[in-house]
Design a protein around this motif. Structure first.
Motif, mmCIF file in Angstrom:
data_model
loop_
_atom_site.group_PDB
_atom_site.id
_atom_site.type_symbol
_atom_site.label_atom_id
_atom_site.label_comp_id
_atom_site.label_asym_id
_atom_site.label_seq_id
_atom_site.Cartn_x
_atom_site.Cartn_y
_atom_site.Cartn_z
ATOM 1 N N TYR A 65 1.128 -1.054 -0.032
ATOM 2 C CA TYR A 65 -0.061 0.177 0.070
ATOM 3 C C TYR A 65 0.649 1.124 0.073
ATOM 4 C CZ TYR A 65 -4.567 -2.116 0.001
ATOM 5 O OH TYR A 65 -5.536 -2.828 -0.226
ATOM 6 N N GLN A 103 -3.304 -6.020 6.766
ATOM 7 C CA GLN A 103 -5.132 -5.220 6.075
ATOM 8 C C GLN A 103 -5.612 -5.870 5.694
ATOM 9 O OE1 GLN A 103 -5.273 -0.837 6.267
ATOM 10 N NE2 GLN A 103 -4.958 -0.808 8.292
ATOM 11 N N ASP A 104 -5.426 -6.536 4.326
ATOM 12 C CA ASP A 104 -5.440 -7.123 3.134
ATOM 13 C C ASP A 104 -5.374 -8.418 3.584
ATOM 14 O OD1 ASP A 104 -3.973 -7.736 1.725
ATOM 15 O OD2 ASP A 104 -4.842 -4.980 0.355
ATOM 16 N N MET A 121 -9.535 -10.565 -3.831
ATOM 17 C CA MET A 121 -9.318 -9.853 -1.931
ATOM 18 C C MET A 121 -10.710 -10.339 -1.130
ATOM 19 S SD MET A 121 -6.427 -7.103 -3.802
ATOM 20 C CE MET A 121 -5.919 -6.329 -2.148
ATOM 21 N N ASN A 122 -9.554 -9.530 -0.200
ATOM 22 C CA ASN A 122 -10.923 -9.052 1.062
ATOM 23 C C ASN A 122 -11.987 -8.389 0.198
ATOM 24 O OD1 ASN A 122 -8.532 -8.198 1.788
ATOM 25 N ND2 ASN A 122 -9.792 -7.526 3.140
ATOM 26 N N ASP A 123 -13.075 -7.645 1.042
ATOM 27 C CA ASP A 123 -13.496 -6.598 1.289
ATOM 28 C C ASP A 123 -13.713 -5.987 1.399
ATOM 29 O OD1 ASP A 123 -15.879 -5.244 -0.507
ATOM 30 O OD2 ASP A 123 -18.070 -6.361 0.002
ATOM 31 N N LYS A 124 -14.028 -4.323 1.037
ATOM 32 C CA LYS A 124 -14.065 -3.422 2.559
ATOM 33 C C LYS A 124 -13.899 -3.614 3.597
ATOM 34 C CE LYS A 124 -16.458 -1.311 -0.257
ATOM 35 N NZ LYS A 124 -16.527 -2.705 -1.425
ATOM 36 N N GLU B 413 -15.689 -4.329 -6.311
ATOM 37 C CA GLU B 413 -16.635 -4.101 -4.606
ATOM 38 C C GLU B 413 -16.601 -2.500 -5.093
ATOM 39 O OE1 GLU B 413 -14.341 -5.985 -3.609
ATOM 40 O OE2 GLU B 413 -15.700 -8.123 -3.660
ATOM 41 N N ALA B 423 -13.448 2.040 -2.072
ATOM 42 C CA ALA B 423 -12.824 2.418 -1.092
ATOM 43 C C ALA B 423 -10.792 1.868 -2.587
ATOM 44 C CB ALA B 423 -11.991 0.486 -0.333
ATOM 45 N N GLU B 425 -8.284 2.823 -2.545
ATOM 46 C CA GLU B 425 -6.796 2.491 -2.131
ATOM 47 C C GLU B 425 -6.912 1.344 -2.839
ATOM 48 O OE1 GLU B 425 -3.751 2.685 -2.519
ATOM 49 O OE2 GLU B 425 -4.027 4.751 -2.368
ATOM 50 N N GLN B 426 -8.184 0.693 -2.424
ATOM 51 C CA GLN B 426 -8.374 -1.329 -2.320
ATOM 52 C C GLN B 426 -8.670 -1.762 -4.156
ATOM 53 O OE1 GLN B 426 -10.864 -3.181 0.036
ATOM 54 N NE2 GLN B 426 -9.561 -3.252 1.502
ATOM 55 N N THR B 429 -5.488 -0.820 -6.212
ATOM 56 C CA THR B 429 -5.038 -2.376 -5.923
ATOM 57 C C THR B 429 -5.570 -3.670 -7.092
ATOM 58 O OG1 THR B 429 -4.086 -2.128 -3.747
ATOM 59 C CG2 THR B 429 -3.626 -4.425 -4.691
ATOM 60 N N ARG B 430 -6.593 -3.829 -7.014
ATOM 61 C CA ARG B 430 -7.295 -4.674 -7.713
ATOM 62 C C ARG B 430 -7.458 -4.130 -9.113
ATOM 63 N NH1 ARG B 430 -9.774 -4.738 -2.872
ATOM 64 N NH2 ARG B 430 -10.952 -6.457 -2.516
#
Lengths: 253, 440
Positions: A65, A103-104, A121-124, B413, B423, B425-426, B429-430
């Motif tokens: 990150y 965190q993920d 990946m895990n959701d938020k 999502e 989100a 940042e997520q 990344t994805r």
């Protein structure tokens, strides 16, 4: 001039660094807690590496990150590709990487050449991540080692119904208030995390072996439970927490 | 209706029409790419955008003066609007208004207004936006006219049923519900008959509310225009089959406003004819929407309205063009079913067939066909927290695309209008990892 390849995985919980040479030999590894100012932290880590290996030329690949904050990076690659590459290098096998980070969490299906075939990946949400265990450990004033040992020592476990990392804390407190034995609760917490991870695993078409990476992979209770839940044998690289950084270093080659 | 208000409406809207047209023509003459536009990665904006702006501005401006001057209806996006158009209604689409609020980044404020009044965060963010606008009177378009009639068609979701009951209570005006049975296979005669009977009932209520008698010839003409516009829109989307594509899905999201909220107008037909011309010119000149198009993708589900620019640039930087989507396609693919000679019967059938009123198997089939027809390298499936009917089945659809077509697919999502369910940042990344995977 000798050329070295540095991989920096600036994660949410820890910064991991691996230095390799062009023969892919690991010369140096470092793991330290992530500080609020990643830019300065990674800057000083790199400075120390340059001093340690003076006279060498460096190629720096950043992931995680905080990758954007590694100002000296020559290249940036996502942690998905890095974990796949690192795990493939460490095990020499195609398979499915389960990375449980701070965190993920992610499941990465790795093909014959170490390439990413699919990932999820895990959701938020922090459920199913290291932060879930971390929160509870802090609340119970236990070290990670103590958490792991308590979970392994218990035959029985309670069911934690909340998947939310924050609400699980209050659930645990109320269980303690009811006089439920600590080790049963700790084992239940591990189970909740593992169930979340395996649900993610089953949402993709994965194939064995399962390779664990990330900080949480060192936890033997988690390892054992993943085997129980999936019926698959798992492989844990010697130092699972540096898998991403190793993959980053390899990306520079 | 009030004669004075009618005169005022006519004078103001005619003047505004001229002024907006004049302004657009002037802007077309001195058309320039905005300074902040990323010309290194994206083609210059489509010139048709000036007309989109003109039409949408005019639409909402007419709305401001419509109340009392002409009958006003609020309708769902998949409603058989041609009947109301033929009766001279001003038609407002709360979903489109909500999307506009999303794109203008005012949706969150409106959602919060609704939540303050007790509406759950789990309700669709379009509905919350609409309730928030009702409660607070806030809207980026100035003012929304009060409806005289509500028309709700269940072919897009079941939320609209409850949403429009709230509107019915709030405005105390007639609500017509067109119940479209879910199609697991093809529509049977009794399905069509069932919807047709409801359309007949709609005609009665709409005639009563408007105080007019429906002229059959007028309805035929409206449906003819609707069909033409839908055909042209479908052709516009299909220009994306060209490699490289002259249009991106983000262009489609922006320029789909007229086909949704101005179906049945002659100008909508002209608009899409013009847009098609511009895209054909792009093909001739070899202009691609994404400058260095290396990978071509499909988008499934609604847009993330508050992130169009970010997503468009983030992907274009990586040579990824999202060429088409099941969502934008939905407003074009049914054009062949519309038969202006048999308006009520053919509308009964057409409005049964939207993609969301059919099984997930049909959606998967559509996606597979689009991947082949548009020479696509993968798909992004937006798992939209607000739109349950669109998002259900996406995990299996994603896995089937991977296993049966061998193309990579990503589940992303987010929410179409509520930025709290997104989100960044997520998402970065994805998308970056997906881009790396597409390149490997």
């Amino acid at each position: 001039m000798k050329r070295l390849f540095v991989g920096i995985d600036a994660g949410s919980t820890a910064v991991k660094v691996v230095v390799i040479d062009s023969e892919k030999r690991v010369l140096y590894t470092l793991i330290e807690d992530t500080k609020p100012f990643i830019e300065e932290q990674t800057g000083s880590i790199l400075k120390a590496i340059r001093e340690k290996f003076s006279g060498c030329e460096f190629f720096v690949t950043a992931t995680g990150y905080g990758a954007q904050l590694v100002k000296e990076a020559d290249k940036r690659v996502t942690e998905i590709s890095c974990h796949a590459r690192g795990a493939f290098f460490a095990t020499g096998k195609k398979g499915t990487v389960i990375d449980i980070g701070g965190q993920d969490s992610k499941v990465i299906v790795v093909g014959n050449d170490g390439q990413v075939l699919d990932f999820v990946m895990n959701d938020k949400c922090a459920a199913g991540t290291g932060r879930f265990l971390e929160n509870i450990a802090w609340r119970l004033k236990l070290s990670f080692k103590e958490m792991e040992e308590l979970a392994l020592s218990s035959r029985e476990e309670v069911s934690i119904s909340s998947t939310c990392a924050v609400f699980a804390e209050s659930e645990v407190i109320s269980m303690l208030a009811k006089g439920i034995e600590l080790k049963k609760i700790v084992k239940g917490i591990h189970r909740a995390l593992v169930k979340r991870i395996t649900a993610m695993l089953y949402s993709v078409s994965f194939f064995p072996p399962l390779i664990l990476s990330g900080g949480v992979a060192r936890n033997r209770a988690v390892q054992k439970m993943i085997e129980e839940e999936t019926g698959e044998k798992i492989i844990v690289p010697e130092n699972p927490q540096i898998t991403g950084a190793l993959g980053a270093a390899l990306s520079g080659l | 209706m009030d004669t004075l208000k009618r005169i005022k409406y006519e004078v103001i809207t005619k003047a505004a029409k001229l002024a907006l047209k004049g302004n657009r023509i002037l802007s077309e003459r001195k058309f320039k790419t905005p300074k902040r536009w990323r010309t290194d990665i994206l083609a210059p904006p489509l010139k048709i955008g000036l007309r989109t702006k003109e039409l949408v501005t005019r639409h909402y401006l007419e709305g401001r003066y419509a109340e009392g001057a002409k009958p006003v209806a609020w309708v769902t996006s998949g409603a058989p609007v041609e009947i109301l158009k033929a009766l001279g209604f001003y038609v407002l689409y709360p979903e489109n208004h909500a999307a506009l609020c999303g794109a203008r980044r005012t949706a969150l404020e409106l959602c919060l207004e609704a939540e303050k009044s007790g509406y759950s965060m789990d309700i669709c963010s379009y509905a919350r936006c609409d309730f928030g606008a009702l409660i607070s009177g806030k809207t980026p378009v100035g003012k929304l006219p009060k409806p005289d009639l509500l028309l709700c068609c269940t072919n897009i979701c079941q939320t609209v049923l409850y949403w429009y009951r709230v509107l019915e209570k709030h405005f105390n005006v007639p609500l017509v519900v067109i119940d479209t049975p879910f199609l697991y296979r093809e529509a049977e005669e009794h399905h069509i008959e069932y919807v047709k009977n409801q359309l007949d009932k709609l005609v009665e209520v709409a005639e009563r509310v408007s105080g007019k008698k429906l002229k059959f010839e007028r309805l035929k003409e409206t449906l003819r225009l609707s069909k033409m516009a839908a055909e042209l829109w479908h052709e516009v989307i299909q220009t994306g089959k060209n490699v490289p594509s002259p249009i991106s899905v983000f262009d489609q999201f922006i320029h789909m406003a007229p086909i949704v909220e101005m179906r049945g107008d002659a100008e909508t037909v002209d608009f899409y004819a013009e847009m098609l011309k511009e895209l054909q010119e792009r093909i001739e000149k070899g202009v691609s929407a994404v400058v260095k198009e290396r990978r071509r993708l499909l988008w499934d589900n609604l847009p993330i309205w508050y992130k169009l620019k970010f997503l468009s640039e983030f992907l274009a930087e990586r040579g990824i063009a999202i060429v088409t989507s099941t969502y934008t396609n939905a407003w074009g693919e049914l054009a062949p079913m519309m038969d202006p000679q048999r308006p009520i019967e053919s509308m009964a059938k057409t409005y049964l067939y939207p993609i969301l009123n059919r099984g997930v198997g049909h959606k998967l089939k559509t996606m597979k066909e689009m991947i082949k027809d548009y020479s696509l390298n993968g798909a992004i499936l937006h798992s939209d927290r607000s739109c349950k009917p669109y998002s259900v089945g996406q995990i299996d659809e994603r896995n089937r695309l991977i296993s049966e077509l061998g193309v990579p697919a990503l589940l992303l999502e987010a929410d179409h209008n509520d930025p709290r369910a997104y989100a960044e940042e997520q998402v970065r990344t994805r998308l970056s990892a997906f881009a790396e995977m597409l390149e490997s």
